[in-house]
Write an enzyme that holds these catalytic residues in place. Structure first.
Site, short mmCIF file in Angstrom:
data_model
loop_
_atom_site.label_atom_id
_atom_site.label_comp_id
_atom_site.label_asym_id
_atom_site.label_seq_id
_atom_site.Cartn_x
_atom_site.Cartn_y
_atom_site.Cartn_z
N ARG A 526 102.75 -5.76 0.71
CA ARG A 526 101.99 -6.25 1.86
C ARG A 526 102.92 -6.47 3.05
O ARG A 526 104.01 -7.02 2.90
CB ARG A 526 101.30 -7.57 1.47
CG ARG A 526 100.30 -8.11 2.48
CD ARG A 526 99.56 -9.28 1.85
NE ARG A 526 98.62 -9.90 2.76
CZ ARG A 526 98.52 -11.21 2.97
NH1 ARG A 526 99.32 -12.03 2.30
NH2 ARG A 526 97.64 -11.71 3.79
N SER A 590 109.86 -11.20 -4.62
CA SER A 590 109.42 -12.10 -5.70
C SER A 590 110.08 -11.80 -7.03
O SER A 590 109.41 -11.61 -8.06
CB SER A 590 107.90 -12.03 -5.83
OG SER A 590 107.30 -12.29 -4.59
N ASP A 644 108.43 -15.56 -3.52
CA ASP A 644 107.02 -15.79 -3.19
C ASP A 644 106.60 -17.24 -3.41
O ASP A 644 105.72 -17.75 -2.72
CB ASP A 644 106.11 -14.84 -3.97
CG ASP A 644 106.33 -14.88 -5.47
OD1 ASP A 644 107.33 -15.49 -5.92
OD2 ASP A 644 105.53 -14.29 -6.21
#
Length: 922
Positions: A526, A590, A644
């Site tokens: 993203r 992450s 994250d």
């Protein structure tokens, strides 16, 4: 003259005291009762001594208490006293306190209680016939008499108690008798699924409200206890794993004369005049059916000696049963004056003086106090046995209670609790009153046991169910791992790495600017553009795009992976028309990384199926910068790289400045929190705080969790890209939950417990059941329909029973995940509380992740378990609506602002100064 009167009064007083002294039990006597009860409990469980044990310890074939997954509509019968109760019970899926009941009560005539078995059965059938409808509801039967059970729906009546004496019933299966009578009537049909004792029904009713409830107590017309015993200790029942509820039938305690030293001549008189002389001796000393009669016989004896009622024994006082136990409760009430006590006695035909009223009150108090103390001694034996079964120094447990004596007597419950506390000091025992009686419990047992395979499911998945004691033990283990990860000497070998992030504060509202955030942590990548402005108030505008990360890139080379990220970033900047600008970038990466500064992150190990080569041990910021430079069509300034979880905490911290914990519960799982800098040996400095990325997915990689891992967990691990690593994550996260369910279903099908033993190629295919399917199956309304659709797509033709069983499996697997996350989060919360040295923690936990968001029950289960495990906290759970990318932009805002102030060459030093400033603002 005066002296003679005084001597006579003193002599009378002594005679009264001597009579009542036999009811006063010393601490030593109570300890002896407890010890004798404990011996009888053990004898009742042993195969050799069970036939002669006075406490029969009858198996109930109830293997677990309710867990909140029960659903459906049921009929419940409740027979155990002078009234017969019929209930229609509707349970909604997965929602405690969501039981609706309709009930009717019918008095049982004495001629039925003491008539024939056929008359009793016909009476029951006539009542059921009146309540019949066109639906064949499953029925649970609360039958409050001693039964030898060989199954959940099979119970041979051992003997009648509590005034019942219907002939041709003892020694016969009461369920079969009722079924045969219904069949002969041929007017309606019933599906009798379970027969339970009222103590078991009470335990189940209360356990639905309090999961710690594993004991049931009846203190009313009769007296009895049940509790959850370890299967390995029940020698006359096959199986060693798990637990089974045992109906002690402790009313029979003393049948082998081992409490003769505390029985009085009044007890023996009551026993001799009962329907079952020599039996239920403990019950006759403790239960509501007999206490009034004991008092009546004492009053007659005192009156014969001229100590009461002017020596006159009335005909009414001679009448057996005239002095009911309810009169004890009324007479002992602290609110009643002596004149009111006298009024009660006059109602019984007794012409009493105020002195008589005082003595009667003393007699009632002595009898009821002894009853409560004896029940307390018996309960102390039970809770101590459970504590020792579990190998605990201290036990916390709840007892579900029902019965008129406990409910209505003004002092019984207090004396009972005090006695348990004195005789079992290592046990913290709470008592919860059953508001709905044992009938609701019978319906819950029917819901649990409606399908025989559920017992098999629980057998397979027993290791996935945790008591609060086990969860607190896991909390303690994780707390130790946190300490190891923070220590300089212990960090290298710690499984929970406790990585410093160099983020020292949450947003304070002064952030502004135009930023890009990259978010890489799963199969989707993203990119966001985040604009933070301060026109009237701080506002955030975001535009984002999701790019797929193909499997061949995830498992390819590191250069291909970062080339793909750089290509996607270029495409996004092109669409945003900012390719000619050099906007500050925050990178949410992450995976476990070691930081030495905010814009540097060395990958320690891949997780979540990623296996790109040549990346572990490298700075991912440098690798991305290299890929961007190789393209040459745009420039980028990567100012911060965060996990994250850190991004989630920062995102939620923007909305709530109390947020100091971030959790991801999705494809993977992880947590971060704000730790005191003085506790982080790996980073210099003692002042302020720093966010720690726990990387808790690796918890258990050193074998710490081996005792709670199952064969299915081990199979998941063996088939993963990283065997032996991220073991906690593999037990709880969305990446593995669907596969766990599939493996369980395959094993059950192979053993013929599901799908009539049919196993299709689709069911054997790894990954065919996804976590989104688990979420769909657990939905309260359409869950069973979804189960049928999903199983049909796998080539299975499921029955309704199959669908219910699969839903049950899904609930157990997802519930385990929520419980384990609650335990590790509980460890973090208790550490925050200790760091702040506050009696009560008030904080906010920011959460993101598809499992938490999409599963219909997960959040509620997690929140409830956290509240139980960390009761001295007020925790707000805040869902991250914007993902972790916004949080990366917030961190980048700090770095960007500092660059403007001090220049790029001093940005690293400036970041520490600026973030430290933010900390002291807070």
């Amino acid at each position: 003259m005066v002296t003679a009167v005084a001597q006579r009064l003193a002599s009378q007083r002594k005679e009264i005291d001597d009579t009542l002294a036999a009811f006063a039990l010393s601490p030593t006597q109570l300890q002896e009762v407890k010890a004798k009860m404990r011996v009888e409990l053990e004898r009742g469980l042993k195969k050799d001594s069970h036939p002669t044990a006075s406490v029969k310890m009858l198996p109930t074939y109830v293997y677990r208490t309710p867990d909140g997954t029960e659903r459906g509509k049921y009929l419940a019968l409740d027979l155990g006293g002078t009234n017969f109760r019929v209930l229609v019970v509707k349970i909604r899926t997965g929602m405690r306190n969501s039981v609706r009941m309709y009930n009717k009560i019918y008095a049982i005539p004495l001629e039925i209680m003491q008539g024939t078995g056929e008359e009793y059965n016909m009476f029951t059938i006539i009542i059921l016939y009146k309540l019949r409808n066109n639906t064949r509801l499953p029925l649970g039967f609360t039958f409050s008499f001693p039964c030898n059970q060989t199954g959940i729906d099979k119970g041979d009546l051992v003997c009648w108690t509590k005034g019942f004496k219907a002939t041709e019933c003892e020694g016969y299966d009461v369920v079969d008798m009722l079924r045969e009578a219904i069949k002969r009537r041929n007017e309606f049909d019933l599906d009798i699924v379970a027969i339970v004792n009222d103590t078991v029904g009470t335990m189940m009713t209360c356990a639905y409200e309090d999961p710690k409830c594993q004991i049931g107590l009846i203190a009313g017309t009769g007296s009895n206890v049940c509790y959850m015993e370890e299967m390995k200790n029940i020698e006359f029942v096959e199986g060693d794993e798990g637990q089974m509820c045992v109906n002690t039938e402790w009313g029979g305690f003393g049948a082998n004369d081992n409490i003769e030293d505390i029985r009085t001549r009044y007890d023996r008189e009551v026993d001799g005049g009962s329907l079952n002389p020599g039996k239920q001796r403990f019950e006759k000393m403790t239960s509501g059916m007999y206490l009034g009669e004991i008092v009546r016989r004492i009053l007659i004896d005192l009156t014969k000696h001229g100590l009461l009622f002017r020596g006159r024994i009335t005909e009414r006082l001679k009448t057996k049963g005239i002095f009911e136990t309810k009169f004890l409760s009324q007479i002992e009430s602290d609110r009643l004056a002596l004149l009111q006590v006298r009024s009660i006695l006059q109602h019984l035909g007794l012409d009493s003086t105020c002195d008589d009223s005082i003595i009667v009150k003393e007699v009632c108090g002595a009898v009821s106090r002894r009853a409560a103390q004896l029940c307390g001694a018996g309960m102390a034996a039970v809770v101590d046995k459970i504590r020792e079964n579990r190998g605990l120094d201290n036990l916390e447990i709840t007892v579900g209670v029902d019965g008129t004596l406990y409910k209505l007597h003004p002092h019984f419950s207090t004396i009972l609790k005090d006695t348990v506390r004195e005789l079992a000091p290592n046990c913290k025992v709470d008592f919860i009153l059953s508001e709905d009686g044992s009938g609701k419990g019978a319906a819950l047992i029917t819901a649990v046991a409606q399908h025989e395979q559920f017992a098999w499911i629980d057998k397979y998945l027993y290791a996935m169910r945790f008591s609060d004691e086990t969860l607190r033990d896991i909390m303690a283990r994780f707390r130790r791992e946190m300490e190891n990860g923070l220590g300089r000497d212990t960090n290298p070998t710690a499984t929970v790495k406790m990585l410093p992030t160099f983020v020292r504060s949450i947003p304070d509202g002064s952030e502004k600017g135009d930023f890009i955030a990259l978010d890489l942590g799963g199969s989707n990548f993203r990119i966001l553009r985040v604009k933070v402005s301060h026109e009237k108030k701080q506002t955030v505008q975001m535009e984002s795009q999701i790019y797929e990360t193909p499997e061949d890139i995830i498992h390819g080379s590191g250069s291909r992976l970062f080339d793909h990220v750089a290509e996607c970033l270029g495409d996004f900047m092109e669409k945003q028309k900012i390719k000619d600008k050099k906007l500050p970038i925050g990178f949410t990466f992450s995976f476990p990384c070691a930081h030495t500064k905010l814009d540097e992150a060395v990958l320690l190990t891949w997780t979540k199926r990623f296996k790109a080569s040549g990346v572990e041990g490298m700075d991912v910021v440098k690798l991305l910068n290299k890929a961007i430079k190789k393209r040459g069509d745009y420039d980028a300034d990567i100012m911060a790289v965060v996990n994250d979880t850190v991004g989630t905490m920062m995102t939620c911290g923007f909305d709530d400045q109390r947020c100091e914990v971030g959790i991801i519960i999705g494809t993977g799982t992880n947590a971060c929190y704000m730790e005191e800098l003085r506790h982080i040996d790996l980073v210099e400095g003692d002042e302020g705080r720093m966010c720690i990325n726990t990387e808790w997915g690796a918890f258990g990689d050193d074998g710490t969790l081996e005792d709670i891992r199952t064969e299915f967990d081990r199979e998941i691990d063996r088939g993963s890209p990283n065997p032996g690593k991220q073991l906690f994550e593999k037990m709880v996260s969305g990446m593995y939950m669907g596969e766990l369910v599939r493996l369980i279903l395959v094993k059950m099908a192979k053993e013929g417990l599901l799908f009539e033993g049919r196993i299709t190629p689709e069911l054997l295919t790894k990954g065919k059941i996804e976590t989104k399917h688990v979420s769909a199956i657990e939905k309260s309304k359409e869950g069973l329909t979804k189960a049928e659709e999903i199983l049909t797509r796998l080539g299975v033709e499921p029955s309704e029973d199959d669908c219910i069983a699969v839903q049950h499996v899904c609930a157990i697997v997802s519930f385990r995940s929520a419980n384990l996350i609650a335990a590790t989060l509980g460890a973090i919360l208790t550490r925050l509380k200790d760091n702040k040295n506050t009696p009560r923690l008030r904080t906010t936990v920011g959460i993101d992740g598809s499992l938490y968001k999409m599963h219909p029950q997960y959040a509620r289960r997690l929140h409830k378990t956290v509240r139980r495990l960390v009761p001295e906290s007020d925790v707000r759970f805040l869902l991250s609506e914007s993902g972790s990318g916004k949080g990366a932009a917030m961190v980048t805002a700090w770095a960007s602002r500092l660059t403007e102030i001090m220049g790029a060459e001093n940005s690293v030093l400036g970041i520490f100064i600026l973030i430290g400033t933010y900390y002291f603002k807070l």
